[in-house]
Design an enzyme around this catalytic site. Structure first.
Site: not given
Ligand code: PA5
Length: 417
Positions: A272, A294, A402
């Site tokens: 990410e 393995h 989303k």
């Molecule tokens: O690293 C990030 O920003 C994302 O992976 C969020 O943690 C994830 O989408 C969850 O978001 P939120 O904490 O707003 O529910």
């Protein structure tokens, strides 16, 4: 302190697939400059290791929840992976099966699979359960969906339902409004700390404290990591160099079951943070030693030379599991000895095939080293992002999926789809 052994990345060992000492020095200089640049306007996660007062308060608060049998975390992505990592690293593997030392069991629901949610519901008694709903935005569908499911049950079964909820959320969004309206105990996620960098904030600390982990020690390890900057700087320099040389895949392979979830956490951090602009992004791959010897190592040895490998090993030799069997070469050896020999075998074989690999050597698995390791990797990620010229703290690519999912749900208002 945790050290990084990168000798198997050097040209002296793996020829033209490796990096010369001189080149490494110059890429490290670039990485150090990037770190200095980051420090001028430090991102939120860099402010977390010194928050000892907050940690003390969380530790005190946590005591109030220890009479519950179960703590259920509802969260996803950065609001869940840190919790899973700390639990699997620092509690007994069978914590939830009677080895919890008197602390609550910990379950983390980070999906919306109805079977999974219902089956958890089958085994917990709500009277004995506290839910920690974690979402920085306060509006993530997966998290809210699990929350609504349990909220309805709680309201039906418990007049004291509010006492079974603790929220960890940002300053706005649905959950914050719900908390304000209903007077729910709430921790704030620091505004400048993104999900995947939040393990050392309230997001990771509260569940860790409730389940008996030493959260101050976790922060100390992270704070001390700053004195050991050459580790994240060198790691970032090597990851950057090999990525630019066409090694697009970054394999992360702990030789430790307790560290297995750290690879899931790393995968999210790297993907990410660094997959941006349709241009950059090493693909992080999780593997676990020795199991994946393995399963994956054939590919790693003889497949395309498009990978750089990170191993994690534990120096501490306890517990000593001795193997007794006369007349077999394993007789008289220890299981740790075999584990380490297999790691050396894998790294040695990769090196012979000119495949760059490095190893984080962790003195021992405890809260202090966990803090240091996770913080070092976060720093390395921020530095690598800076070197790649991208913003390692946003995730615009997650948003479109989303949005489309919500549109589909809205079109089906009132129907079960
Ligand atoms: O690293 C990030 O920003 C994302 O992976 C969020 O943690 C994830 O989408 C969850 O978001 P939120 O904490 O707003 O529910």
């Amino acid at each position: 302190m945790i050290e990084l052994d990168y000798r198997n990345c050097l040209a002296a060992r793996i020829g033209s697939e490796g990096i010369s000492e001189e080149k490494l020095e110059s890429v490290k200089k670039q990485a150090f400059a990037e770190l200095e640049n980051i420090k001028k306007n430090p991102p939120g996660f860099m402010k977390l290791p010194v928050r000892f007062d907050e940690a003390r308060k969380i530790r005190e608060d946590a005591k109030k929840y220890r009479d519950f049998k179960n703590l259920v975390v509802l969260g996803i992505g950065g609001s869940a992976l840190g919790n899973i990592t700390l639990k699997n690293m620092l509690t007994h593997t069978y914590h939830n099966q009677g080895k919890n030392g008197g602390y609550p069991n910990l379950y983390v629901l980070d999906n919306v699979d109805p079977e999974w949610t219902s089956e958890l519901s089958d085994i917990i008694d709500l009277k004995d359960t506290v839910f920690n709903v974690i979402t920085k935005s306060g509006s993530t569908a997966e998290t809210l969906s699990n929350f609504f499911f349990f909220l309805e049950k709680l309201k039906k079964e418990r007049s004291d339902w509010k006492d079974h909820l603790v929220f960890t959320t940002g300053n706005k969004g649905f959950l914050r409004e719900f908390a304000d309206e209903n007077g729910i105990k709430t921790y704030s996620v620091p505004e400048d700390v993104g999900g995947r960098y939040s393990v050392l904030s309230e997001v990771g600390l509260f569940p860790a404290a409730v389940t008996g982990l030493n959260i101050e020690s976790l922060l100390e390890g992270a704070a001390d990591a700053e004195e050991n900057e050459h580790v994240p700087v060198t790691y970032a320099a090597l990851q950057y160099y090999f990525y630019k040389k066409g090694k697009n895949i970054s394999v992360f392979m702990p030789y430790s079951k307790k560290l297995e979830s750290t690879a899931d956490w790393f995968r999210q951090l790297w993907a990410e943070s660094l997959g941006k602009n349709e241009k950059t992004g090493p693909t992080p791959v999780k593997a676990i030693g020795t199991t994946d010897q393995h399963s994956q190592v054939q590919l790693y040895m003889e497949g395309p030379k498009d990978k750089v490998f990170t191993f994690l090993s534990v120096k501490d030799s306890s517990p000593e599991v001795k193997l007794k069997y006369d007349g077999h070469f394993l007789g008289g050896k220890t299981m740790r000895g075999l584990f380490n020999a297999e790691l050396e075998g894998t790294t040695g074989a990769l090196t012979k095939e000119d495949r760059p690999n490095m190893n984080f050597e962790i003195p021992k698995i405890d809260a202090y080293n966990a803090g240091e390791l996770l913080y070092q990797l976060e720093m390395a990620c921020a530095i690598t992002g800076g070197m790649l010229g991208i913003d390692p703290f946003n995730q615009p690519g997650v948003e479109l999926g989303k949005k489309l999912a919500y549109e589909i749900l809205e079109k089906n208002t009132g129907q079960l789809i």
